[in-house]
Design a protein around this motif. Structure first.
Motif, mmCIF file in Angstrom:
data_model
loop_
_atom_site.group_PDB
_atom_site.id
_atom_site.type_symbol
_atom_site.label_atom_id
_atom_site.label_comp_id
_atom_site.label_asym_id
_atom_site.label_seq_id
_atom_site.Cartn_x
_atom_site.Cartn_y
_atom_site.Cartn_z
ATOM 1 N N ARG A 19 0.926 -1.142 0.098
ATOM 2 C CA ARG A 19 -0.033 -0.001 -0.064
ATOM 3 C C ARG A 19 0.941 1.107 -0.054
ATOM 4 O O ARG A 19 1.901 1.400 0.377
ATOM 5 C CB ARG A 19 -0.923 -0.055 1.216
ATOM 6 C CG ARG A 19 -0.207 0.077 2.417
ATOM 7 C CD ARG A 19 -1.151 0.356 3.696
ATOM 8 N NE ARG A 19 -0.612 0.085 4.830
ATOM 9 C CZ ARG A 19 0.017 1.006 5.485
ATOM 10 N NH1 ARG A 19 -0.008 2.190 5.073
ATOM 11 N NH2 ARG A 19 0.607 1.020 6.925
ATOM 12 N N GLU A 20 0.382 2.196 -0.347
ATOM 13 C CA GLU A 20 1.124 3.684 -0.353
ATOM 14 C C GLU A 20 0.907 4.657 0.909
ATOM 15 O O GLU A 20 -0.244 4.570 1.115
ATOM 16 C CB GLU A 20 0.678 4.414 -1.739
ATOM 17 C CG GLU A 20 1.661 5.522 -2.048
ATOM 18 C CD GLU A 20 1.018 6.077 -3.546
ATOM 19 O OE1 GLU A 20 1.282 7.337 -3.599
ATOM 20 O OE2 GLU A 20 0.419 5.318 -4.162
ATOM 21 N N ASP A 21 1.850 4.850 1.456
ATOM 22 C CA ASP A 21 1.766 5.738 2.371
ATOM 23 C C ASP A 21 1.470 7.281 1.999
ATOM 24 O O ASP A 21 1.365 7.563 0.868
ATOM 25 C CB ASP A 21 2.919 5.618 3.456
ATOM 26 C CG ASP A 21 4.201 6.324 3.012
ATOM 27 O OD1 ASP A 21 4.293 6.764 1.802
ATOM 28 O OD2 ASP A 21 5.256 6.012 3.593
ATOM 29 N N ASP A 22 1.324 7.986 3.051
ATOM 30 C CA ASP A 22 0.999 9.505 2.723
ATOM 31 C C ASP A 22 2.186 10.291 1.932
ATOM 32 O O ASP A 22 1.813 11.268 1.271
ATOM 33 C CB ASP A 22 0.652 10.370 3.869
ATOM 34 C CG ASP A 22 -0.372 9.970 4.932
ATOM 35 O OD1 ASP A 22 -1.306 9.203 4.134
ATOM 36 O OD2 ASP A 22 -0.571 10.045 5.896
ATOM 37 N N ASP A 23 3.352 9.789 2.023
ATOM 38 C CA ASP A 23 4.448 10.275 1.364
ATOM 39 C C ASP A 23 4.644 9.713 -0.276
ATOM 40 O O ASP A 23 5.719 9.965 -0.866
ATOM 41 C CB ASP A 23 5.652 10.460 2.216
ATOM 42 C CG ASP A 23 5.711 11.015 3.488
ATOM 43 O OD1 ASP A 23 4.944 12.061 3.343
ATOM 44 O OD2 ASP A 23 6.278 10.643 4.319
ATOM 45 N N GLY A 24 3.801 8.763 -0.584
ATOM 46 C CA GLY A 24 4.007 8.092 -1.737
ATOM 47 C C GLY A 24 5.027 6.826 -1.885
ATOM 48 O O GLY A 24 5.305 6.345 -2.733
ATOM 49 N N ASN A 25 5.396 6.413 -0.739
ATOM 50 C CA ASN A 25 6.126 5.508 -0.426
ATOM 51 C C ASN A 25 5.265 4.042 -0.293
ATOM 52 O O ASN A 25 4.259 3.883 0.057
ATOM 53 C CB ASN A 25 7.062 5.420 0.774
ATOM 54 C CG ASN A 25 7.893 6.724 0.848
ATOM 55 O OD1 ASN A 25 8.705 6.735 -0.336
ATOM 56 N ND2 ASN A 25 7.982 7.090 1.882
#
Length: 80
Positions: A19-25
């Motif tokens: 899944r993608e975190d808030d920073d796009g990682n």
């Protein structure tokens, strides 16, 4: 005519993904999905059945889960 009720964790699935975190990682995740069946039996024959699902993730407390669910969570996440 004897009516009884049983509640069992009848399906346990280990799910992995990203899944993608808030920073796009992109982050890897693993979760355990549990389906619980509630059955009403009359003289040993199922006359009614319903299901409930819930998800267990690393860091959750699974100590109140049935033994078969605890065993899988311990294998996936380590001892609780």
């Amino acid at each position: 005519m004897a009516l009884t009720k049983e509640i069992v964790a009848d399906k346990i699935e280990v799910i992995t993904g990203q899944r993608e975190d808030d920073d796009g990682n992109m982050l890897d995740f693993t979760s355990v999905q549990v389906r619980t069946a509630t059955r009403v039996l009359e003289d040993g024959a199922v006359i009614s059945q319903s299901y409930h699902r819930h998800v267990i993730q690393s860091g959750d407390d699974w100590s109140s889960e049935p033994t078969n669910v605890q065993d899988i969570c311990n294998a996936v996440f380590g001892e609780n």
